[in-house]
Design an enzyme around this catalytic site. Structure first.
Site: not given
Length: 694
Positions: A311, A395-396
């Site tokens: 990420d 996603y966070e």
């Protein structure tokens, strides 16, 4: 353009004070760098423009004597794409207004930008082959079709010479529906350069589209279960203001002083971290950051092996950062810092409120009550939080860098957002690779593995050594002279002398921690070196097998700890350009280790070292995680040991204290009477206006 270049140069020259050498590039600096590149290289598309950090020796010389030493030059790294998707790496000297390095790269793809992601959905919706697959599944309205664009990881069919994304497909019957309840079973692959769908992966057995929604927006909750009504307001106030001060991006708080940087990959970077120990400024860390992460998914069936996102290296933790809002993301008296980035066209783009800085009550800092006479002291602590939140598709990730009054530095990460989902048939066996979290919705097993990068300078003078610390039973048997009653145990400390020795895993059975120590700074009482201890307990091993695609690409995650000699520029443990790499040959940390060992420069004892620590969690999804996940926290600590002469928080004013002499003056208390004991404490608190006063 020369006129524009002159205007921007004049604007930078007119600044009242030059930026700190570690300050992120401002919007005007980004635009100036673009103008310099356009003048020499013509029109390009921009992937990234970010600060090129000064060499460590130059910056340290300037920090030690800012008036005497030369200020490090302000330079910018540039990643650009040509008209035919050629990839260029460059460096622009902002002070001199010229390009000082420029290289065309082969077989390399830079990270996927937010603009790349946003464009992909429109390409997918318009493609005839995608429309055909949707019709097969009974979907005819393409405005209700959505996709999460993902980096493709690596697919041997296509290699790395063309810029690709894969699209994870979803459907929304209603605009307010959660699309992850309606996953589709096919996966298009997009050529980002040509905007074409070049292939679609289609399963041999088709899966129907779920028809049952699972939503989380207010209208759905209000029309079903309704919201809780027993939650009273909770307000946080600081009527006298905050206890920290900012000078540009340098923050001072409770003896800590540090610089807060920010870049498009790592997000928050903490530099030049020091602690003022009663007038003596003691260095702790030169640079601290979350350097990389990988999220490998555990379904081995094609094409799910491609789901293992880096990420930070493939999307950028800075690029994906949210603009934070008071009362929602942060509460209290808040100070915000913005972030400036470049757009594809070369304009500057600002994310307001990218970083939130605030204080919170930290509960009891220390307390003791003497059972003999009811004398007591209790001191409440507080903490400073420097945070960002970034969204990686579904996603966070909530990132909190926390400073404590006792000198502890804490990294806390909260994971929330929505599970990545895939379609499943009503009677399908998930084979243990996932969980049915909703009818027709399969959430695959996965890991979140983060890599912390630490460049310590514990107590300044001299080098640092990293020790592996294991809690061990005495080796001597019960009944022996050394361990007659068998209760002996001790801390076994093993110094890492070479990189290879440092490549170690976590051992929960021995409560393994790691000491980062300065052998030349010994404590006057314990005789042990000044140390910051890395305390980290959430350290799952990398579950994809050795030799697998993920294993090859995520070399940093093969062990919990690596220690390497410091080298300028070695910042990204999965490599500088991560998308579409195969991991063969090695990139990033494994490559640096191999080169250091080959050159005979692999010594890490008592030197300038970098500690790479991989930690995280393994997620086996459950229905409670859907349709939106309650935040799951994980944390680690950097704690001072043998660093301070004695407790460093004795100078924090107590919330309430009654000394034995004060108890005696008032005739004492019957310790057998707990009600009398409590009443006395309350009475003394009310007299002093302390924490016990209502």
């Amino acid at each position: 353009m020369s006129e524009r270049l002159s205007q921007l140069a004049a604007q930078l020259a007119s600044r009242p004070t030059p930026p700190h050498p570690l300050d992120p590039l401002s919007a005007s600096e980004i635009e100036y760098v673009v103008a310099v590149v356009v003048k020499e290289k013509g029109q390009l598309n921009y992937n990234a423009i970010t600060l090129s950090e000064p060499k460590k020796k130059d910056l340290q010389a300037w920090i030690a004597a800012p008036g005497a030493a030369t200020r490090p030059k302000r330079q910018a790294e540039v990643v650009a794409l040509g008209r035919n998707q050629e990839v260029f790496d460059g460096v622009v000297d902002i002070d001199d207004g010229k390009i000082i390095a420029w290289e065309k790269l082969e077989g390399v793809q830079p990270l996927i930008t937010m603009e790349d992601l946003q464009d992909t959905e429109s390409y997918v919706r318009a493609d005839p082959k995608v429309i055909e697959q949707c019709k097969i599944l009974g979907i005819t309205d393409m405005s209700k079709v959505y996709c999460d664009p993902w980096t493709i990881g690596y697919d041997e069919r296509f290699g790395s010479n063309i810029r690709l994304q894969q699209a994870l497909m979803y459907y929304r019957p209603h605009i307010d529906d959660c699309q992850y309840a309606f996953p589709l079973d096919f996966c298009p692959i997009i050529n980002t350069a040509t905007k074409e769908i070049i292939h679609i992966d289609i399963p041999s057995v088709r899966r129907p589209v779920n028809t049952i929604p699972s939503n989380y927006m207010p209208a759905d909750i209000e029309s079903t279960t309704g919201y809780r009504t027993d939650i009273a307001p909770l307000n946080i106030t600081q009527p006298e203001g905050v206890s920290f001060s900012l000078n540009g991006r340098e923050i001072s708080w409770q003896n800590f002083k540090l610089h807060i940087g920010f870049n498009y990959k790592e997000g928050i970077v903490l530099s030049n971290v020091t602690f003022n120990d009663h007038g003596k400024v003691r260095p702790l860390f030169y640079r601290v950051s979350l350097a990389e992460m990988v999220v490998p998914y555990g379904n081995p069936e094609h094409p799910h092996q491609r789901k293992h996102a880096f990420d930070l290296g493939e999307y950028g933790g800075g690029y994906m950062t949210n603009s934070l809002s008071l009362g929602c993301d942060c509460k209290g008296a808040i100070h915000y810092l913005n972030a400036d980035f470049v757009t594809r066209s070369g304009a500057s783009h600002t994310i307001p409120n990218a970083i939130c800085i605030h204080e919170e009550d930290a509960g009891i800092l220390f307390k003791h009550t003497d059972f003999r006479d009811s004398s007591l002291i209790v001191t409440r602590g507080r903490k400073l939080i420097i945070s960002q939140i970034f969204t990686a598709a579904n996603y966070e990730y909530c990132i909190y860098w926390i400073l404590h009054q006792d000198g502890t530095i804490q990294l806390e990460i909260k994971l929330t957002g929505i599970l990545n989902t895939y379609a499943m048939s009503p009677d399908e066996d998930t084979k243990g690779w996932g969980t049915q979290v909703h009818p027709g919705v399969n959430a695959h097993n996965h890991q979140h593995l983060f890599c912390l990068r630490l460049n310590p300078e514990i107590d300044g003078a001299g080098g640092n050594t990293v020790y592996q610390v294991d809690a061990m039973r005495s080796p001597h048997p019960v009944g022996s002279e050394e361990n007659k009653y068998g209760n002996g145990f001790f801390a076994e400390k093993t110094p890492y002398k070479t990189i290879r020795e440092s490549m170690q895993d976590y051992n929960g059975a021995t409560s393994r921690t790691w000491d980062i120590s300065n052998p030349s700074s010994l404590h006057p009482y314990s005789g042990k070196p000044a140390t910051y201890k890395l305390v980290s307990r959430e350290i799952p091993g990398l579950l994809p097998a050795p030799g697998s695609l993920v294993w090859n690409r995520a070399g940093f995650a093969r062990h919990a700890i690596h220690v390497t000699p410091y080298a300028d520029g070695q910042l990204h443990p999965a490599g500088r350009h991560v998308p579409q790499t195969s991991g063969v040959p090695s990139h990033g940390l494994p490559e640096w280790i191999e080169a250091a060992e080959k050159a005979g420069q692999d010594k890490v004892e008592n030197g300038d070292v970098v500690v790479w620590h991989t930690f995280g969690l393994t997620h086996f999804p459950a229905p409670e995680d859907f349709p939106v996940m309650p935040a799951e926290p994980m944390t680690l600590l950097l704690r001072p040991r043998h660093f301070f002469k004695r407790s460093p928080v004795l100078d924090v004013p107590p919330s309430f204290a009654v000394a034995p002499s004060q108890v005696k003056e008032r005739g004492g208390v019957d310790n057998r009477d707990r009600e009398s004991h409590a009443a006395f404490a309350k009475k003394e608190g009310e007299k002093k206006g302390g924490c016990c006063k209502k």
